[in-house]
Design a protein around this motif. Sequence first.
Motif, mmCIF file in Angstrom:
data_model
loop_
_atom_site.group_PDB
_atom_site.id
_atom_site.type_symbol
_atom_site.label_atom_id
_atom_site.label_comp_id
_atom_site.label_asym_id
_atom_site.label_seq_id
_atom_site.Cartn_x
_atom_site.Cartn_y
_atom_site.Cartn_z
ATOM 1 N N LEU A 92 0.823 -1.016 0.136
ATOM 2 C CA LEU A 92 -0.131 0.016 -0.067
ATOM 3 C C LEU A 92 0.962 1.170 -0.033
ATOM 4 C CD1 LEU A 92 -2.576 -1.344 3.000
ATOM 5 C CD2 LEU A 92 -2.588 -1.612 0.401
ATOM 6 N N ASN A 93 0.175 2.382 -0.596
ATOM 7 C CA ASN A 93 1.235 3.635 -0.307
ATOM 8 C C ASN A 93 2.554 3.426 -1.034
ATOM 9 O OD1 ASN A 93 -0.913 4.963 0.964
ATOM 10 N ND2 ASN A 93 -0.232 4.014 2.737
ATOM 11 N N TYR A 94 2.425 2.846 -2.189
ATOM 12 C CA TYR A 94 3.873 2.255 -2.827
ATOM 13 C C TYR A 94 4.799 3.499 -3.270
ATOM 14 C CZ TYR A 94 7.291 0.235 -5.758
ATOM 15 O OH TYR A 94 8.168 -0.196 -6.465
ATOM 16 N N ILE A 95 3.952 4.474 -3.953
ATOM 17 C CA ILE A 95 4.728 5.772 -4.147
ATOM 18 C C ILE A 95 4.574 6.901 -3.283
ATOM 19 C CG2 ILE A 95 5.090 7.604 -5.930
ATOM 20 C CD1 ILE A 95 4.759 5.370 -7.842
ATOM 21 N N LYS A 96 5.709 7.088 -2.607
ATOM 22 C CA LYS A 96 5.278 8.547 -1.473
ATOM 23 C C LYS A 96 5.270 9.635 -2.017
ATOM 24 C CE LYS A 96 6.263 5.167 1.309
ATOM 25 N NZ LYS A 96 5.324 3.995 1.726
ATOM 26 N N GLY A 97 4.342 10.545 -1.212
ATOM 27 C CA GLY A 97 4.095 11.812 -1.915
ATOM 28 C C GLY A 97 2.860 11.992 -2.691
ATOM 29 N N LYS A 98 2.401 12.825 -3.568
ATOM 30 C CA LYS A 98 1.399 13.064 -4.242
ATOM 31 C C LYS A 98 1.534 12.848 -5.848
ATOM 32 C CE LYS A 98 -0.355 16.495 -1.057
ATOM 33 N NZ LYS A 98 -0.778 18.055 -0.874
ATOM 34 N N HIS A 99 2.607 12.142 -6.192
ATOM 35 C CA HIS A 99 3.187 12.232 -7.430
ATOM 36 C C HIS A 99 2.448 10.911 -8.032
ATOM 37 C CE1 HIS A 99 5.256 15.911 -7.043
ATOM 38 N NE2 HIS A 99 6.020 15.053 -5.884
ATOM 39 N N HIS A 100 1.897 10.052 -7.179
ATOM 40 C CA HIS A 100 1.641 8.592 -7.630
ATOM 41 C C HIS A 100 0.579 8.466 -8.911
ATOM 42 C CE1 HIS A 100 -2.261 8.344 -5.819
ATOM 43 N NE2 HIS A 100 -1.870 8.964 -4.665
ATOM 44 N N LYS A 101 -0.062 9.562 -9.136
ATOM 45 C CA LYS A 101 -1.119 9.750 -10.226
ATOM 46 C C LYS A 101 -0.651 10.118 -11.589
ATOM 47 C CE LYS A 101 -5.196 10.373 -7.550
ATOM 48 N NZ LYS A 101 -6.522 10.998 -7.197
ATOM 49 N N LYS A 102 0.892 10.518 -11.319
ATOM 50 C CA LYS A 102 1.417 10.817 -12.544
ATOM 51 C C LYS A 102 2.516 9.873 -13.186
ATOM 52 C CE LYS A 102 0.944 15.525 -11.399
ATOM 53 N NZ LYS A 102 1.774 17.090 -11.099
ATOM 54 N N VAL A 103 2.371 8.665 -12.546
ATOM 55 C CA VAL A 103 3.646 7.613 -12.623
ATOM 56 C C VAL A 103 3.047 7.108 -14.319
ATOM 57 C CG1 VAL A 103 4.353 5.246 -12.134
ATOM 58 C CG2 VAL A 103 3.955 7.016 -10.211
ATOM 59 N N GLU A 104 4.129 6.847 -14.924
ATOM 60 C CA GLU A 104 3.906 6.570 -16.349
ATOM 61 C C GLU A 104 4.901 5.040 -16.339
ATOM 62 O OE1 GLU A 104 4.966 8.842 -19.496
ATOM 63 O OE2 GLU A 104 3.541 10.540 -18.717
ATOM 64 N N SER A 105 5.750 4.834 -15.514
ATOM 65 C CA SER A 105 6.506 3.753 -15.411
ATOM 66 C C SER A 105 7.248 3.469 -14.072
ATOM 67 C CB SER A 105 7.602 3.581 -16.595
ATOM 68 O OG SER A 105 8.606 4.663 -16.362
ATOM 69 N N ILE A 106 7.435 2.356 -13.677
ATOM 70 C CA ILE A 106 8.214 1.786 -12.468
ATOM 71 C C ILE A 106 9.355 0.969 -12.684
ATOM 72 C CG2 ILE A 106 7.945 0.790 -10.453
ATOM 73 C CD1 ILE A 106 4.963 1.211 -10.553
ATOM 74 N N PRO A 107 10.524 1.472 -12.396
ATOM 75 C CA PRO A 107 11.797 0.891 -12.320
ATOM 76 C C PRO A 107 11.670 -0.596 -11.843
ATOM 77 C CG PRO A 107 12.170 2.653 -11.137
ATOM 78 C CD PRO A 107 11.015 2.862 -11.428
ATOM 79 N N LEU A 108 12.334 -1.617 -12.356
ATOM 80 C CA LEU A 108 12.142 -2.914 -11.981
ATOM 81 C C LEU A 108 13.620 -3.468 -12.299
ATOM 82 C CD1 LEU A 108 10.618 -5.318 -10.569
ATOM 83 C CD2 LEU A 108 9.786 -5.888 -12.835
ATOM 84 N N GLU A 109 13.881 -4.113 -11.342
ATOM 85 C CA GLU A 109 15.368 -4.604 -11.324
ATOM 86 C C GLU A 109 15.264 -6.239 -10.898
ATOM 87 O OE1 GLU A 109 19.956 -5.052 -9.302
ATOM 88 O OE2 GLU A 109 19.016 -2.933 -9.781
ATOM 89 N N LEU A 110 15.455 -7.301 -11.901
ATOM 90 C CA LEU A 110 15.337 -8.624 -11.455
ATOM 91 C C LEU A 110 16.529 -9.436 -11.583
ATOM 92 C CD1 LEU A 110 13.235 -10.867 -11.213
ATOM 93 C CD2 LEU A 110 13.189 -10.933 -13.651
ATOM 94 N N SER A 111 17.077 -10.096 -10.638
ATOM 95 C CA SER A 111 18.234 -10.967 -10.505
ATOM 96 C C SER A 111 17.879 -12.520 -10.443
ATOM 97 C CB SER A 111 19.334 -10.610 -9.595
ATOM 98 O OG SER A 111 19.448 -9.261 -9.728
ATOM 99 N N LEU A 112 18.343 -13.375 -11.133
ATOM 100 C CA LEU A 112 18.481 -14.810 -10.788
ATOM 101 C C LEU A 112 19.846 -15.122 -9.979
ATOM 102 C CD1 LEU A 112 17.058 -17.345 -11.352
ATOM 103 C CD2 LEU A 112 18.417 -17.554 -13.421
#
Length: 73
Positions: free
Chosen positions: A51-71
């Motif tokens: 919940l509340n993943y992106i802090k602050g009031k900017h969450h409605k303007k998010v177009e992408s989320i960085p994701l790092e994946l390692s094996l």
Amino acid sequence: MEAIKITYDNIGNTLDIWFTKPTKNIICDDLDNDTIVKRDKKGTIVGLEILNYIKGKHHKKVESIPLELSLLR
């Protein structure tokens, strides 16, 4: 092994992570730190919700989320 499904809801500002196929028959445990653990009827963890993943009031303007994946081996 099933694919991990990750979705972000910018209206609710939640990050949803499923380790199995999403289902409605789950039990949710609130960890009191904006994290919900999702379990099946057997008690196996099948997903997480942050919940509340992106802090602050900017969450409605998010177009992408960085994701790092390692094996790890």
